[in-house]
Write a protein that holds these residues in place. Structure first.
Motif, PDB file in Angstrom:
ATOM      1  N   GLY A 164     -39.294  20.255   4.251  1.00  0.00           N
ATOM      2  CA  GLY A 164     -38.624  19.903   3.002  1.00  0.00           C
ATOM      3  C   GLY A 164     -37.157  19.556   3.139  1.00  0.00           C
ATOM      4  O   GLY A 164     -36.421  19.555   2.170  1.00  0.00           O
ATOM      5  N   GLY A 165     -36.690  19.250   4.365  1.00  0.00           N
ATOM      6  CA  GLY A 165     -35.277  18.908   4.540  1.00  0.00           C
ATOM      7  C   GLY A 165     -35.024  17.442   4.240  1.00  0.00           C
ATOM      8  O   GLY A 165     -35.775  16.797   3.506  1.00  0.00           O
ATOM      9  N   ASP A 166     -33.958  16.904   4.831  1.00  0.00           N
ATOM     10  CA  ASP A 166     -33.614  15.509   4.589  1.00  0.00           C
ATOM     11  C   ASP A 166     -34.342  14.554   5.524  1.00  0.00           C
ATOM     12  O   ASP A 166     -34.236  13.354   5.405  1.00  0.00           O
ATOM     13  CB  ASP A 166     -32.096  15.293   4.772  1.00  0.00           C
ATOM     14  N   ASN A 167     -35.019  15.140   6.512  1.00  0.00           N
ATOM     15  CA  ASN A 167     -35.711  14.282   7.481  1.00  0.00           C
ATOM     16  C   ASN A 167     -36.953  13.667   6.857  1.00  0.00           C
ATOM     17  O   ASN A 167     -37.647  14.305   6.071  1.00  0.00           O
ATOM     18  CB  ASN A 167     -36.136  15.105   8.700  1.00  0.00           C
ATOM     19  N   TRP A 168     -37.213  12.420   7.212  1.00  0.00           N
ATOM     20  CA  TRP A 168     -38.426  11.793   6.721  1.00  0.00           C
ATOM     21  C   TRP A 168     -38.936  10.756   7.699  1.00  0.00           C
ATOM     22  O   TRP A 168     -38.238  10.285   8.588  1.00  0.00           O
ATOM     23  CB  TRP A 168     -38.241  11.169   5.344  1.00  0.00           C
ATOM     24  N   VAL A 169     -40.237  10.422   7.529  1.00  0.00           N
ATOM     25  CA  VAL A 169     -40.895   9.453   8.404  1.00  0.00           C
ATOM     26  C   VAL A 169     -41.592   8.442   7.521  1.00  0.00           C
ATOM     27  O   VAL A 169     -42.235   8.806   6.552  1.00  0.00           O
ATOM     28  CB  VAL A 169     -41.947  10.148   9.309  1.00  0.00           C
ATOM     29  N   LEU A 170     -41.438   7.145   7.850  1.00  0.00           N
ATOM     30  CA  LEU A 170     -42.186   6.116   7.138  1.00  0.00           C
ATOM     31  C   LEU A 170     -43.238   5.549   8.088  1.00  0.00           C
ATOM     32  O   LEU A 170     -42.894   4.953   9.106  1.00  0.00           O
ATOM     33  CB  LEU A 170     -41.240   5.002   6.659  1.00  0.00           C
ATOM     34  N   MET A 171     -44.492   5.787   7.734  1.00  0.00           N
ATOM     35  CA  MET A 171     -45.583   5.327   8.607  1.00  0.00           C
ATOM     36  C   MET A 171     -46.062   3.953   8.151  1.00  0.00           C
ATOM     37  O   MET A 171     -45.947   3.603   6.983  1.00  0.00           O
ATOM     38  CB  MET A 171     -46.754   6.311   8.557  1.00  0.00           C
ATOM     39  N   PRO A 172     -46.672   3.159   9.052  1.00  0.00           N
ATOM     40  CA  PRO A 172     -47.282   1.892   8.641  1.00  0.00           C
ATOM     41  C   PRO A 172     -48.479   2.151   7.725  1.00  0.00           C
ATOM     42  O   PRO A 172     -48.939   3.290   7.601  1.00  0.00           O
ATOM     43  CB  PRO A 172     -47.769   1.271   9.958  1.00  0.00           C
ATOM     44  N   ALA A 173     -48.988   1.073   7.129  1.00  0.00           N
ATOM     45  CA  ALA A 173     -50.090   1.208   6.177  1.00  0.00           C
ATOM     46  C   ALA A 173     -51.314   1.864   6.825  1.00  0.00           C
ATOM     47  O   ALA A 173     -51.977   2.708   6.242  1.00  0.00           O
ATOM     48  CB  ALA A 173     -50.463  -0.157   5.621  1.00  0.00           C
ATOM     49  N   GLU A 192     -47.922  -4.832  14.736  1.00  0.00           N
ATOM     50  CA  GLU A 192     -47.422  -3.490  15.081  1.00  0.00           C
ATOM     51  C   GLU A 192     -46.734  -2.817  13.908  1.00  0.00           C
ATOM     52  O   GLU A 192     -46.591  -1.604  13.877  1.00  0.00           O
ATOM     53  CB  GLU A 192     -46.450  -3.582  16.267  1.00  0.00           C
ATOM     54  N   LEU A 193     -46.268  -3.646  12.935  1.00  0.00           N
ATOM     55  CA  LEU A 193     -45.591  -3.062  11.780  1.00  0.00           C
ATOM     56  C   LEU A 193     -46.583  -2.599  10.715  1.00  0.00           C
ATOM     57  O   LEU A 193     -46.231  -1.874   9.806  1.00  0.00           O
ATOM     58  CB  LEU A 193     -44.631  -4.078  11.158  1.00  0.00           C
ATOM     59  N   LEU A 194     -47.810  -3.049  10.832  1.00  0.00           N
ATOM     60  CA  LEU A 194     -48.792  -2.734   9.792  1.00  0.00           C
ATOM     61  C   LEU A 194     -49.829  -1.722  10.254  1.00  0.00           C
ATOM     62  O   LEU A 194     -50.265  -0.864   9.503  1.00  0.00           O
ATOM     63  CB  LEU A 194     -49.522  -4.011   9.371  1.00  0.00           C
ATOM     64  N   VAL A 195     -50.243  -1.867  11.503  1.00  0.00           N
ATOM     65  CA  VAL A 195     -51.288  -1.003  12.037  1.00  0.00           C
ATOM     66  C   VAL A 195     -50.766  -0.421  13.329  1.00  0.00           C
ATOM     67  O   VAL A 195     -50.717  -1.085  14.355  1.00  0.00           O
ATOM     68  CB  VAL A 195     -52.576  -1.820  12.317  1.00  0.00           C
ATOM     69  N   ASN A 196     -50.351   0.820  13.286  1.00  0.00           N
ATOM     70  CA  ASN A 196     -49.741   1.405  14.470  1.00  0.00           C
ATOM     71  C   ASN A 196     -49.649   2.914  14.312  1.00  0.00           C
ATOM     72  O   ASN A 196     -49.495   3.411  13.205  1.00  0.00           O
ATOM     73  CB  ASN A 196     -48.336   0.829  14.632  1.00  0.00           C
ATOM     74  N   SER A 197     -49.717   3.619  15.427  1.00  0.00           N
ATOM     75  CA  SER A 197     -49.543   5.068  15.325  1.00  0.00           C
ATOM     76  C   SER A 197     -48.072   5.446  15.398  1.00  0.00           C
ATOM     77  O   SER A 197     -47.701   6.579  15.155  1.00  0.00           O
ATOM     78  CB  SER A 197     -50.308   5.757  16.448  1.00  0.00           C
ATOM     79  N   ARG A 198     -47.247   4.469  15.770  1.00  0.00           N
ATOM     80  CA  ARG A 198     -45.815   4.762  15.781  1.00  0.00           C
ATOM     81  C   ARG A 198     -45.228   4.492  14.391  1.00  0.00           C
ATOM     82  O   ARG A 198     -45.628   3.543  13.709  1.00  0.00           O
ATOM     83  CB  ARG A 198     -45.099   3.873  16.791  1.00  0.00           C
ATOM     84  N   ALA A 199     -44.264   5.305  14.025  1.00  0.00           N
ATOM     85  CA  ALA A 199     -43.680   5.181  12.691  1.00  0.00           C
ATOM     86  C   ALA A 199     -42.810   3.936  12.598  1.00  0.00           C
ATOM     87  O   ALA A 199     -42.335   3.412  13.608  1.00  0.00           O
ATOM     88  CB  ALA A 199     -42.838   6.409  12.387  1.00  0.00           C
ATOM     89  N   LEU A 200     -42.637   3.447  11.377  1.00  0.00           N
ATOM     90  CA  LEU A 200     -41.707   2.333  11.170  1.00  0.00           C
ATOM     91  C   LEU A 200     -40.265   2.831  11.277  1.00  0.00           C
ATOM     92  O   LEU A 200     -39.453   2.280  11.981  1.00  0.00           O
ATOM     93  CB  LEU A 200     -41.939   1.707   9.792  1.00  0.00           C
ATOM     94  N   ILE A 201     -40.006   3.858  10.536  1.00  0.00           N
ATOM     95  CA  ILE A 201     -38.656   4.421  10.526  1.00  0.00           C
ATOM     96  C   ILE A 201     -38.749   5.945  10.556  1.00  0.00           C
ATOM     97  O   ILE A 201     -39.593   6.534   9.879  1.00  0.00           O
ATOM     98  CB  ILE A 201     -37.868   4.030   9.239  1.00  0.00           C
ATOM     99  N   PRO A 218     -38.985   3.246  15.958  1.00  0.00           N
ATOM    100  CA  PRO A 218     -39.739   3.378  17.212  1.00  0.00           C
ATOM    101  C   PRO A 218     -40.743   2.253  17.488  1.00  0.00           C
ATOM    102  O   PRO A 218     -41.252   2.167  18.606  1.00  0.00           O
ATOM    103  CB  PRO A 218     -40.501   4.702  17.052  1.00  0.00           C
ATOM    104  N   THR A 219     -41.039   1.380  16.529  1.00  0.00           N
ATOM    105  CA  THR A 219     -42.137   0.436  16.705  1.00  0.00           C
ATOM    106  C   THR A 219     -42.054  -0.337  18.014  1.00  0.00           C
ATOM    107  O   THR A 219     -42.985  -0.370  18.801  1.00  0.00           O
ATOM    108  CB  THR A 219     -42.191  -0.564  15.540  1.00  0.00           C
ATOM    109  N   TYR A 220     -40.918  -0.968  18.245  1.00  0.00           N
ATOM    110  CA  TYR A 220     -40.829  -1.820  19.434  1.00  0.00           C
ATOM    111  C   TYR A 220     -39.952  -1.204  20.523  1.00  0.00           C
ATOM    112  O   TYR A 220     -39.637  -1.841  21.502  1.00  0.00           O
ATOM    113  CB  TYR A 220     -40.282  -3.198  19.051  1.00  0.00           C
ATOM    114  N   SER A 221     -39.529   0.046  20.333  1.00  0.00           N
ATOM    115  CA  SER A 221     -38.592   0.628  21.291  1.00  0.00           C
ATOM    116  C   SER A 221     -39.322   1.405  22.377  1.00  0.00           C
ATOM    117  O   SER A 221     -40.529   1.424  22.433  1.00  0.00           O
ATOM    118  CB  SER A 221     -37.628   1.562  20.559  1.00  0.00           C
TER     119      SER A 221
END
Lengths: 651, 355
Positions: free
Chosen positions: B90-99, B39-48, B58-61
């Motif tokens: 362009g604000g401070d918000n960001w999303v880290l997606m899985p590979a 789920e941390l590598l292949v997922n449509s939900r973001a890591l952070i 959100p991965t496991y929540s």
């Protein structure tokens, strides 16, 4: 032990010879020859009210005889006779019978439905009748009777003349339990009240109600050859299993052309009695029709691309756009033509049938919510690529009988959620599915028996999630799927009833309470609390409304067309209001790919056709076939042909 | 902690010496570990997700509605869109997606229509998409995970039943042995594939997908445990007649003690060599069943289903069949290598021709 191998060999030889001879000999030797003439005559004599015998002098005068001679020809005068068409069979037919168990398979169209003649046929453009076996006919609405004069030239394929007796026998056979077909037994016993013979070529048939289209009930009957079914008895199913019936069709089947499990070749009867008859002479052009079994669809397509199969149904977008795109080498070089034809025909009822007898689904708010949560527009756009249209009501395509203005509910998450909220589903759970106060999740099974449409269900499921509705998919094979809905075990099911070319839609089968519950209402008119679900009916929504019942009852006995139209509209509105059916999509026509040597009349086909080959107006041009094959080898190119025939398209 | 006897230690050492098998084993263990945290590598939900100075994982929540992150809808947020939106703002918000930012069930059609699209790095569909625009890598990944766990569970269950019954047959012998032998002879003559097809077609399909997978597993186990009993029975017979067992019995050891302390450890070495091959046959069986449409219920990602799609679209989308076939080849080869190495290292004869 020396004798052992010899004995084995001997046994094997015996067994082999027994196998080899069985298929031909079985027909003659395994069954005792019987003659049922006496039984048939006794059957008629016992039922004088149904089977009457009169003389020509008794024929009423002042009848309005019609013969459909003003209707235009069917087919093209340019059609050439000859050649062989190669067609694929998905499965080898299980029987050559046209009645009884297993007979209603896809092969029957080549034995009966598309090739044999009835008394008269609807003209595929004009909706009026042109003659088949009849010379002329007269519809007497007042006495609920249709009078028929048979064409004196009409003969069976074995040369015997077709007479009134064959129509008497048709009733005998279809009413008899020998054929093991209860639906037919019931239909021929209840939908007709009398047949009267005036002479060998003149008879009349009566029906119980003088519906506006009562003529069609009689004119579309096909006779059964009395002399061929002399041996009809308890063993009909086995005895006639592999016998090719004496028929009115131009295509005949010789036993040697039946290769069990592999192929069937039909040959054209060069002495067919109707070969020069108007409306018939330019049809049934191929000398041979070769049907071979290819089980796998992708293999079928490869066979078509090789030219082993002449035509291919490009119904699925996947085939029309990807597997045979316009820039495909064979298409671009003009070897394969692509044709899309827009027709007018009652539309199969593709949609979501909601079982209102199941738990939460009896709540109208939930059903309305499901309606708004179903994103059919996305299905049309993504799965059908905009080629299909949204179905508006469950009875589309019936002209005046179809509701003129009603629109299906659109996809709207907010409206869906409002509706669900009215039913108490307000909070989203940890997985995003709506819940009510009792913690019940808004979740239903969504099943189908159509494997090839499973992606539609996937799209709908994903979209419904946005509204907080969970649809649990269940893709069954077609038999299991049909069984499930017939036993009313579904929550929401995606299926379509196919519909035949009729003047007006049917409501009783799908919406009458009698088809939903054993005793739907108590005598005082209130809902029976102990009612039991009735299985094996087509009322898949378990729709039971007294208001609907009374309208259906009136509709069934009404002989006034305007009243029927009015009722049809009101019933459609009530059905829409009840929200138990989510209309899906309609196919506006059909599209195929065909090799260059398969030719069609100008305008391709006829308004009320459902398939490209059902009228057999196409022909195989053998010269063009040779030319094309030579061109393919030499690399010569022709003008590509990708044609859209939209002369009958409905806006 | 682990108190292995010298014999076992010697075998393990030999296993390590067989490099092909050993590295295959490491690869498989690594793969299993990787798949476990898939789920941390292949997922449509973001890591952070970092939104308004709060970090979300959100991965496991539970699911997050769009409104949680300032979108205008209340169904589950589309994290890929969110990432796009944040980077545009362009604000401070960001999303880290899985590979691989897709889950195996979602239809993601960049062109708007559902059709197989070829591998493309731009869309992050590394192996392309299948006929309904689902990411093939995601489906392969989770399909492999299910197939592997399924076959390991299958192996364990088959061995548990096979060892128990086979051991009992060999140890107790007599009428018990006779009756069970006849029963097994009959039972093992029931064609396994057909039974699965029949049983699975009458099971009510209203069950949830995990339940149906469990039923499939049960049915497969029920018709597969028999072959194991033969080996166990003969091995137990053999061991039982040895002197050390007789000695144990004379001392007064109970049946339980004799079976578990003396017989089992001595026959296990035979069984261990079969294990990888049972896994291979389980993977093959489940893939074949899926291919025929009788296996894992849709839309569960599976190798067989991908192969089926692939053979139907050989001409238009060869990448489907290629990736499914490739995965299957690698998986089966690796497990077979391990099996051969295990067999060789457990072989009492040092120099053999098992190569």
């Amino acid at each position: 032990m020396r004798f052992f191998p010899t004995t084995v060999a001997l046994f094997a030889l015996l067994a082999l010879s027994a196998c080899g001879g069985s298929s031909d000999d079985a027909q003659q030797s395994d069954f005792e020859v019987i003659d049922n003439t006496a039984e048939v005559q006794a059957y008629y004599a016992e039922r004088p009210e149904f089977f009457s015998f009169k003389t020509l002098a008794d024929l009423p005068t002042g009848l309005n005889w019609e013969d459909g001679s003003h209707l235009p020809e069917v087919g093209s005068p340019e059609a050439k006779k000859g050649g062989t068409e190669y067609i694929r069979l998905q499965d080898f037919p299980r029987t050559l019978r046209t009645m009884g168990p297993d007979s209603n398979g896809s092969f029957r169209i080549y034995l009966l439905d598309d090739v044999s003649m009835s008394i008269a046929h609807r003209h595929p453009n004009d909706f009026e009748y042109f003659p088949g076996l009849a010379e002329s006919w007269a519809v007497d609405h007042e006495n609920k009777t249709v009078f028929v004069k048979l064409d004196p030239k009409a003969t069976w394929s074995d040369g015997e003349p077709i007479t009134s007796d064959d129509f008497f026998f048709m009733f005998f056979m279809n009413q008899s339990s020998y054929i093991v077909a209860p639906w037919y037994n019931n239909w021929y016993k209840t939908q007709y009240t009398n047949i009267t013979k005036y002479d060998d070529l003149t008879f009349s048939i009566s029906v119980p109600e003088a519906k506006p289209d009562m003529g069609s009930r009689v004119l579309e009957l096909r006779p059964t050859a009395e002399h061929f079914f002399k041996e009809l008895g308890d063993d009909y199913v086995e005895r006639y299993q592999w016998r090719f019936e004496t028929t009115t069709s131009p295509y005949l089947l010789d036993d040697k052309n039946l290769k069990k499990g592999r192929s069937v070749t039909l040959t054209r009867n060069k002495d067919w009695w109707a070969k020069d008859k108007k409306h018939w002479r330019y049809r049934f052009n191929m000398d041979k029709i070769h049907l071979a079994v290819i089980r796998d669809t992708s293999k079928h397509f490869e066979a078509f691309k090789r030219g082993d199969i002449d035509q291919f149904n490009l119904r699925l977008a996947e085939y029309w756009y990807e597997k045979l795109p316009d820039d495909d080498q064979d298409v671009a070089s003009g070897y394969i033509h692509k044709s899309m034809f827009y027709n007018q025909h009652p539309r199969p009822t593709f949609g979501m049938w909601i079982n209102t007898s199941k738990g939460l689904l009896d709540n109208r708010d939930i059903r309305v919510g499901i309606q708004y949560a179903s994103n059919w527009d996305l299905v049309l756009e993504k799965f059908f690529r905009g080629d299909y249209a949204r179905m508006k009501t469950s009875s589309d395509g019936y002209g005046e009988f179809t509701h003129p203005t009603l629109q299906p509910r659109e996809f709207d998450i907010n409206k869906a959620q409002e509706a669900f909220a009215r039913a108490g589903f307000t909070e989203r759970g940890p997985d995003g599915i709506l819940q009510n106060e009792a913690g019940q999740r808004l979740s239903f099974t969504f099943s189908t028996g159509y494997e090839h449409y499973k992606d539609i269900l996937t799209i709908l499921k994903e979209e419904a999630l946005k509204a907080g509705l969970e649809l649990r998919l269940e893709v069954l094979d077609s038999t299991a799927g049909f069984k499930k809905v017939q036993e009313k075990k579904h929550d929401v099911h995606f299926v379509a009833f196919s519909v035949s070319l009729e003047m007006y839609p049917r409501f009783w089968e799908t919406y009458h309470a009698d088809n939903a519950y054993d005793v739907p209402f108590l005598e005082d008119g209130s809902v029976n609390p102990d009612r039991k679900v009735k299985t094996q009916t087509n009322n898949l929504e378990e729709l039971a409304l007294q208001e609907m019942d009374s309208m259906i009852d009136q509709y069934r006995i009404s002989a006034d067309k305007q009243e029927m139209i009015d009722l049809a509209h009101r019933m459609t509105e009530l059905h829409h209001e009840h929200a138990s059916f989510v209309p899906g999509f309609v196919q506006p026509g059909y599209r195929i790919g065909h090799w260059r040597w398969i030719r069609y009349p100008e305008g391709f086909n006829y308004k009320h056709t459902r398939r490209w080959d059902e009228l057999f107006v196409h022909w195989v041009d053998s010269d063009l076939k040779e030319e094309t094959q030579a061109a393919k080898n030499s690399g010569q190119k022709f003008e590509p042909e990708i044609n859209f025939y939209d002369q009958f398209a409905t806006p | 902690m682990l108190n292995l006897n010298p014999q076992t230690l010697k075998r393990l050492r030999r296993f390590r010496e067989i490099k092909r098998g050993y590295y295959s084993f490491l690869f498989l263990v690594g793969l299993l570990a990787l798949l476990s945290f898939g789920e941390l590598l292949v997922n449509s939900r973001a890591l952070i997700v970092s939104y308004d100075d709060t970090l979300y994982f959100p991965t496991y929540s539970d699911f997050h509605a769009g409104t949680d992150f300032g979108m205008d809808y209340d169904y589950e947020v589309n994290y890929r869109d969110l990432k796009e939106k944040f980077s545009q703002e362009g604000g401070d918000n960001w999303v880290l997606m899985p590979a691989v930012p897709y889950n195996p069930l979602e239809n993601h059609a960049p062109g708007g229509v559902f059709k197989p699209s070829p591998p493309s790095l731009g869309d992050r569909h590394i192996l392309g998409t299948d006929t309904t625009s689902r990411d093939i890598l995601a489906r392969l990944f989770y399909g492999t995970r299910i197939a592997l766990w399924f076959s390991i569970a299958f192996m364990l269950a088959v061995y548990a039943i096979g060892i128990t019954i086979g051991c009992a047959m060999g140890y107790f012998g007599g009428v018990f042995d006779l009756v069970f032998q006849r029963f097994i002879e009959i039972w093992s003559n029931i064609p396994f594939l057909y039974m699965i097809i029949i049983v699975f077609s009458v099971i009510p399909q209203t069950f949830t997908i995990p339940t149906r997978i469990a039923i499939l597993l049960t049915v497969m186990v029920l018709f597969s445990w028999t072959s194991m009993t033969y080996y166990m029975r003969t091995e137990t017979y053999k061991e039982k007649s040895r002197d050390y067992i007789a000695a144990a019995r004379v001392i007064g050891a109970s049946n339980t003690r004799i079976i578990f302390r003396h017989i089992l450890p001595n026959v296990l070495s035979t069984l261990v060599t079969f294990m990888p091959f049972t896994v291979v046959s389980a993977i093959t069986a489940i893939t074949a069943l899926d291919f025929l449409g009788f296996g894992l219920p849709p839309p569960t990602p599976s190798l067989g289903e991908l192969l089926k799609q692939g053979t139907a679209t050989l001409r238009t989308a060869p990448w489907i069949v290629m990736s499914a076939f490739g995965t299957l080849v690698v998986l089966l080869t690796v497990v077979t290598f391990i099996g051969e190495a295990v067999r060789e290292s457990f072989d009492p004869k040092k120099f053999t021709i098992y190569r």
